[in-house]
Design an enzyme around this catalytic site. Structure first.
Site, mmCIF file in Angstrom:
data_model
loop_
_atom_site.group_PDB
_atom_site.id
_atom_site.type_symbol
_atom_site.label_atom_id
_atom_site.label_comp_id
_atom_site.label_asym_id
_atom_site.label_seq_id
_atom_site.Cartn_x
_atom_site.Cartn_y
_atom_site.Cartn_z
ATOM 1 N N ALA A 13 5.540 -1.596 -4.996
ATOM 2 C CA ALA A 13 5.711 -1.808 -6.324
ATOM 3 C C ALA A 13 4.378 -1.999 -6.958
ATOM 4 C CB ALA A 13 6.816 -2.773 -6.797
ATOM 5 N N GLY A 15 1.570 -1.161 -6.211
ATOM 6 C CA GLY A 15 0.386 -0.192 -5.980
ATOM 7 C C GLY A 15 -0.011 0.832 -7.124
ATOM 8 N N LYS A 19 2.367 1.550 -10.677
ATOM 9 C CA LYS A 19 1.962 1.170 -11.823
ATOM 10 C C LYS A 19 1.961 2.402 -12.733
ATOM 11 C CE LYS A 19 -0.733 -2.230 -10.343
ATOM 12 N NZ LYS A 19 -1.613 -3.057 -10.194
ATOM 13 N N ARG A 46 4.998 -6.889 -0.586
ATOM 14 C CA ARG A 46 4.985 -8.037 0.062
ATOM 15 C C ARG A 46 4.500 -9.037 -0.816
ATOM 16 N NH1 ARG A 46 1.156 -5.121 4.646
ATOM 17 N NH2 ARG A 46 0.361 -4.555 2.391
ATOM 18 N N LYS A 150 2.921 12.362 -0.063
ATOM 19 C CA LYS A 150 2.051 12.578 0.972
ATOM 20 C C LYS A 150 0.980 11.799 1.185
ATOM 21 C CE LYS A 150 -1.997 14.377 -1.151
ATOM 22 N NZ LYS A 150 -1.895 14.043 -2.555
ATOM 23 N N TYR A 181 2.568 18.482 -7.989
ATOM 24 C CA TYR A 181 2.169 19.674 -8.660
ATOM 25 C C TYR A 181 3.366 20.527 -9.086
ATOM 26 C CZ TYR A 181 -2.792 19.071 -9.784
ATOM 27 O OH TYR A 181 -3.584 18.620 -10.373
ATOM 28 N N ASP A 237 -6.145 16.811 0.996
ATOM 29 C CA ASP A 237 -5.691 16.234 -0.183
ATOM 30 C C ASP A 237 -5.060 17.062 -1.266
ATOM 31 O OD1 ASP A 237 -5.327 13.681 -1.734
ATOM 32 O OD2 ASP A 237 -7.038 14.222 -2.936
ATOM 33 N N HIS A 242 -0.954 20.886 -3.059
ATOM 34 C CA HIS A 242 -0.980 21.473 -4.317
ATOM 35 C C HIS A 242 -1.166 22.925 -4.560
ATOM 36 C CE1 HIS A 242 -0.449 17.369 -4.808
ATOM 37 N NE2 HIS A 242 -1.695 16.760 -4.986
#
Ligand code: BG6
Length: 490
Positions: A13, A15, A19, A46, A150, A181, A237, A242
């Site tokens: 949460a 990360g 956010k 954590r 991913k 995407y 990536d 995508h």
């Protein structure tokens, strides 16, 4: 039903993705009235945090996207009251059992449907799936679903291993592999454009289309994400997921229906008809520093988390081919890069010459410029436009290129939802159409794994391009080899 409840646990949460994307998307769904009456959102990570601290963190990224005129602070407060925080390790069944207890309290004995959004690094992924499924899945007749982001491995073997491990704990039906995407408005619209307009689908083949271009560019580098990125590179990536997903939707045959399985069957078929990418059909690039207007933009390897001798590509161009009756011989060119001169994602379809064109002499020597081109601009400033030849008004016979232009901002007043909103809603509703099935994933990796291995084994040196430029010059040579000119370069 009214006695059902949905508990959405955002694992990871604190990360960036959570956010910037997940909490804001959940708020937008709440604002639009798309979440069920009884729902709970739980952040899990954590670090120690109180509910109030989580709410404060989340509130910073919530916006009134839906209606900018309205002050939605009241709705925000209501939403935030439904957000809670639970701290725990990602590999502790005990901690997840405690989460289960907290969720049960919020669910108040109603049928509990549980959605876990795993927004955590790949190395702790399976542990979290295991703990969530064994200790915190719905126990009373509701469903349990897990959204995963991913990287799904980094080649065919690691991806297959991941799938096998996942299936120890979850059925394929419970796994929602996100490719955000697919949640973008114009990507969803592709199928509407093709299959509900008579003027497009009949032209959608080698008979009329010369080449298709899938272009992704960003005007910023990997700043801050180098640690993740260096292990993957731009092909993994952006291209393998995508751009390839867009290609599959673009090129697939007409599905039997719009059901998830029918669409995904066609996507798998077209992916399996493709030739694995060859090294000679790839151009690699990496950005180097560049000073402009007194500002120095960093090189990729200036990132502290990136090894100084990294050869990881931040740019790639590739030529792909589909060996079936519809697309035989049509190059599908992909281009993806970071730290380029603009931020854009688009599909360009270049049509063939008009046979025996009566107006050829009006175009001078550059007949290629006179072919039709359909551009689907996925972002920013969503648009679909078709380049046509048109007579310049006047007594003479002068032709020019004009656009038939569907510009979303001019045509539609409603804001376009973020991709994550649609995907989260689909996951809650059990709609799998926009999620990646495991056989699709296998097919996608098969296309790129051989060349990725070769690039690493041969330590191919990328072409260095300045930050903020249009990327490696070799991308032009690759396109030229297939008689293609990149449409985005004019
Ligand atoms: C992610 C990639 O999947 O997509 C990022 O990992 C990239 O590197 C991002 O920046 C782009 O997404 P969007 O929606 O901002 O175009």
């Amino acid at each position: 039903g009214s006695e059902c409840t949905v508990s959405i646990t955002v694992v990871g949460a604190s990360g960036d993705l959570a956010k910037k994307k997940i909490f804001p998307a959940l708020f937008a769904l709440y604002y639009e009235g798309c979440l069920p009456k009884h729902f709970t959102i739980c952040g899990y990570a954590r670090s120690k945090m109180t509910d109030a601290e989580l709410r404060n963190m989340v509130s910073k990224t919530l916006t009134c996207r839906i209606d900018k005129r309205e002050n939605c602070s009241e709705k925000m407060d209501q939403f935030l009251k439904r957000c809670f925080y639970h701290s725990g390790q990602y590999d502790s069944q005990e901690n997840f059992a405690a989460l289960d207890k907290t969720l049960k309290e919020h669910e108040g004995g109603r049928t509990s449907n549980r959605l876990f959004y795993l927004s955590i690094p790949p190395n702790i992924f399976i542990d979290a799936v295991k703990c969530a499924s064994l200790s915190a899945s719905s126990g009373n007749g509701g469903w349990t679903r897990v959204i995963v982001e991913k990287p799904f491995g980094r080649d065919s073997d690691s991806s297959a291993a991941l799938t096998t491990s996942l299936k120890q704990y979850l059925t394929e039906d419970q796994i929602f592999r996100i490719d955000h995407y697919l949640g973008k408005e114009l990507v969803e619209n592709l199928s509407v454009l093709r299959f509900s307009n008579l003027i497009f689908e009949p032209l959608w083949s080698r008979q009329y289309i010369r080449n298709v271009q899938l272009i992704f560019s960003e005007d910023f580098g990997t700043e801050g994400r180098g640690g993740y990125f260096d292990n993957y590179g731009i092909i993994r990536d952006i291209m393998q997921n995508h751009l390839l997903q867009i290609l599959a939707l673009f090129a697939m045959e007409t599905p039997v229906s719009l059901d998830a399985e029918d669409i995904r069957n066609e996507k798998v078929k077209v992916l399996r008809s493709m030739r694995p990418l060859k090294l000679e059909d790839v151009v690699l690039g990496q950005y180097k520093n560049h000073t402009r207007g007194g500002v120095t933009y960093p090189a990729y390897i200036d990132d502290k988390t990136v090894p100084k001798d990294s050869l990881t590509p931040t740019f790639a161009a590739a030529a792909l081919f589909i060996d079936n009756a519809r697309w035989d011989g049509v190059p599908f060119l992909m281009k993806a890069g970071k730290a380029l001169h603009n931020k854009r994602a688009e599909i360009r379809v270049q049509f063939r010459h008009v046979p025996g064109n009566l107006y050829n002499r009006n175009f001078g020597t550059d007949l290629d410029r006179a072919t039709n081109e359909l551009v689907i601009r996925v972002q920013p400033d969503e648009a679909i436009y078709l380049k046509i030849n048109n007579k310049v008004p006047g007594l003479g016979m002068k032709l020019d290129r004009s656009n038939l232009n569907l510009h979303y901002a001019a045509r539609y007043s409603k804001e376009i939802p973020d991709a994550y909103e649609r995907l989260l809603l689909d996951a809650i509703e059990g709609e799998r159409r926009l999620f990646i099935r495991s056989d699709e994933l296998d097919a996608a990796w098969s296309l790129f794994t051989p060349v990725l291995n070769e690039i690493e084994e041969k330590k191919i040196i990328p072409e260095y391009y300045p930050y903020g430029s249009r990327g490696p010059v070799c991308a032009h040579y690759l396109a030229a080899r297939y008689n293609v000119r990149w449409g985005d370069l004019g």
